[in-house]
Write an enzyme that holds these catalytic residues in place. Structure first.
Site, PDB file in Angstrom:
ATOM      1  N   SER A 131       0.862  -1.178   0.000  1.00 39.90           N
ATOM      2  CA  SER A 131       0.000   0.000   0.000  1.00 39.90           C
ATOM      3  C   SER A 131       0.895   1.223   0.000  1.00 39.90           C
ATOM      4  O   SER A 131       2.062   1.146   0.416  1.00 39.90           O
ATOM      5  CB  SER A 131      -0.863  -0.012   1.266  1.00 39.90           C
ATOM      6  OG  SER A 131      -1.505   1.228   1.465  1.00 39.90           O
ATOM      7  N   TYR A 144      -1.754  -1.350  10.676  1.00 45.57           N
ATOM      8  CA  TYR A 144      -1.850  -1.579   9.236  1.00 45.57           C
ATOM      9  C   TYR A 144      -0.671  -0.942   8.516  1.00 45.57           C
ATOM     10  O   TYR A 144      -0.009  -1.591   7.701  1.00 45.57           O
ATOM     11  CB  TYR A 144      -3.172  -1.030   8.697  1.00 45.57           C
ATOM     12  CG  TYR A 144      -3.263  -1.135   7.197  1.00 45.57           C
ATOM     13  CD1 TYR A 144      -3.536  -2.359   6.593  1.00 45.57           C
ATOM     14  CD2 TYR A 144      -3.071  -0.028   6.379  1.00 45.57           C
ATOM     15  CE1 TYR A 144      -3.599  -2.472   5.215  1.00 45.57           C
ATOM     16  CE2 TYR A 144      -3.142  -0.129   4.993  1.00 45.57           C
ATOM     17  CZ  TYR A 144      -3.402  -1.356   4.421  1.00 45.57           C
ATOM     18  OH  TYR A 144      -3.466  -1.456   3.056  1.00 45.57           O
TER      19      TYR A 144
END
Length: 190
Positions: A131, A144
């Site tokens: 990401s 995360y």
């Protein structure tokens, strides 16, 4: 060619499965939702095998590898992952531990096991879905962001090892920004 895709039942994983099938790549798909896997198996235009697993479970990455190891997988797409939203001191520890199991541990295990096989054949492709979060700090998404930083750094280090060896095996990282998938629903973000 044959590809294994984790987290294949929705979002980016499903899109990658659809694109590879359009290119004639046979598939092995995994995810937690067996019904979604069965539906994909029926609708994709290539030979598709499925195995329903929750990669948060300790043995699941090894079970998946055993299922695949004699099927001549050429491409590994480590896509499974999720986020937990909230202040670090307030988020549920068990949910964060499951996040680390999926986003870090399962990806690490599958990358290592398949990379060993690919290096023996001197051919194979690994795509680790990280990401843009892997390059940033992430208040309210700390676990995360940290997990995706791990994916980025691990993948870059392996890529350099492969480059030095002049290997025909490759590892790549997909680092999208926000994408309209089920991610926000699972993370509890609106």
């Amino acid at each position: 060619m044959k590809a294994l895709i984790t987290g294949a039942t929705s979002g980016i994983g499903k899109a990658i499965a659809q694109e590879l099938s359009r290119r004639g790549v046979s598939l092995i798909l995994t995810g937690r939702n067996e019904n979604a896997l069965l539906q994909m198996q029926e609708t994709l235009p290539v030979h598709t095998e499925i195995i329903a697993l929750d990669l948060a479970e300790n043995q699941a990455p090894f079970t998946l590898y055993e299922f695949c190891k004699n099927k001549h997988v050429d491409i590994l797409v480590n896509n499974a992952g999720f986020g937990v939203f909230g202040e670090f001191t307030e988020t549920a520890l068990q949910e964060e531990l499951e996040l680390l199991q999926v986003n870090v541990r399962a990806l690490h295990i599958l990358t290592k096991l398949f990379l060993r096989d690919f290096k023996k054949r001197n051919f194979g492709r690994i795509l680790n879905v990280a990401s843009s979060a892997g390059f940033l700090t992430g208040p309210l998404f700390s676990s995360y962001y940290a997990s995706k930083n791990y994916v980025v750094r691990l993948s870059l280090a392996i890529a350099e090892e492969l480059r030095r060896e002049k290997s025909r095996v490759t590892i790549s990282i997909l680092c999208p920004g926000p994408v309209d998938t089920g991610f926000n629903d699972r993370a509890g973000v609106q």
